[in-house]
Design a protein around this motif. Sequence first.
Motif, short mmCIF file in Angstrom:
data_model
loop_
_atom_site.label_atom_id
_atom_site.label_comp_id
_atom_site.label_asym_id
_atom_site.label_seq_id
_atom_site.Cartn_x
_atom_site.Cartn_y
_atom_site.Cartn_z
N HIS A 71 -8.28 89.41 63.85
CA HIS A 71 -7.11 88.54 63.98
C HIS A 71 -6.01 89.06 63.06
O HIS A 71 -6.26 89.84 62.14
CB HIS A 71 -7.46 87.10 63.61
CG HIS A 71 -8.41 86.47 64.58
ND1 HIS A 71 -8.04 86.07 65.82
CD2 HIS A 71 -9.74 86.19 64.48
CE1 HIS A 71 -9.07 85.55 66.46
NE2 HIS A 71 -10.13 85.62 65.66
N ASP A 72 -4.80 88.61 63.31
CA ASP A 72 -3.64 88.97 62.49
C ASP A 72 -3.90 88.61 61.03
O ASP A 72 -4.36 87.51 60.73
CB ASP A 72 -2.41 88.22 63.01
CG ASP A 72 -1.16 88.58 62.25
OD1 ASP A 72 -0.87 89.78 62.11
OD2 ASP A 72 -0.49 87.65 61.78
N SER A 73 -3.64 89.53 60.13
CA SER A 73 -3.91 89.31 58.70
C SER A 73 -3.03 88.21 58.09
O SER A 73 -3.40 87.61 57.09
CB SER A 73 -3.74 90.62 57.92
OG SER A 73 -2.45 91.14 58.12
N ALA A 74 -1.89 87.93 58.71
CA ALA A 74 -1.01 86.88 58.20
C ALA A 74 -1.46 85.49 58.63
O ALA A 74 -0.91 84.49 58.17
CB ALA A 74 0.43 87.13 58.67
N GLY A 75 -2.44 85.42 59.52
CA GLY A 75 -2.95 84.13 59.98
C GLY A 75 -2.07 83.44 61.00
O GLY A 75 -2.13 82.22 61.15
N ALA A 76 -1.25 84.20 61.72
CA ALA A 76 -0.35 83.62 62.73
C ALA A 76 -1.14 83.04 63.90
O ALA A 76 -2.21 83.52 64.24
CB ALA A 76 0.62 84.68 63.22
N CYS A 77 -0.59 81.98 64.49
CA CYS A 77 -1.23 81.31 65.62
C CYS A 77 -0.22 81.14 66.75
O CYS A 77 0.98 81.05 66.52
CB CYS A 77 -1.73 79.93 65.22
SG CYS A 77 -3.06 79.96 64.04
#
Length: 166
Positions: free
Chosen positions: A33-39
């Motif tokens: 998943h995106d390391s920035a935690g984007a949803c």
Amino acid sequence: MLLLNATYEPLTTLPLRRAVCLVLREKAEVVHHDSAGACLHSATMTIDVPSVIRLRRYVRIPFRTRVPLTRAALMRRDNYRCVYCGRRAETIDHVQPRSRGGKHTWENCVASCMTCNHSKADRLLEELGWTLPVAPAVPRGAHWRLIGVIHDGDPQWAAYVSEPAA
């Protein structure tokens, strides 16, 4: 997004929209998943933005004998540097000018800065007393399918994309 084959070999990069469609249609699965935690949110669901996805079925890639000559690939081959002076390259130069019968091939094209390209114009290197530090050649290896991935890629891709030593 980095797209991996079912065997975890890198295939290409693709836009977020295409990656999400592949995951939602169950043609691919999320590996990272995106390391920035984007949803991403819709009316009925929330999904984490993928960074690396893997196809569920193996896709056979036809063997190419020669890497296609593109501006991006040529700049990558020459490390975005002018082969004549070492400054940042902005243009492509034909070592033997096309006006003198030079072809648009890997062996005749190099990355060049604007200044050197204008100074050289349609002359041969011998006429200017210039030399090339390395003869231009066709790049080899499967990693050339991923132009831009190695240079601009997400750090999470490092485990899947490894550029061979030159």
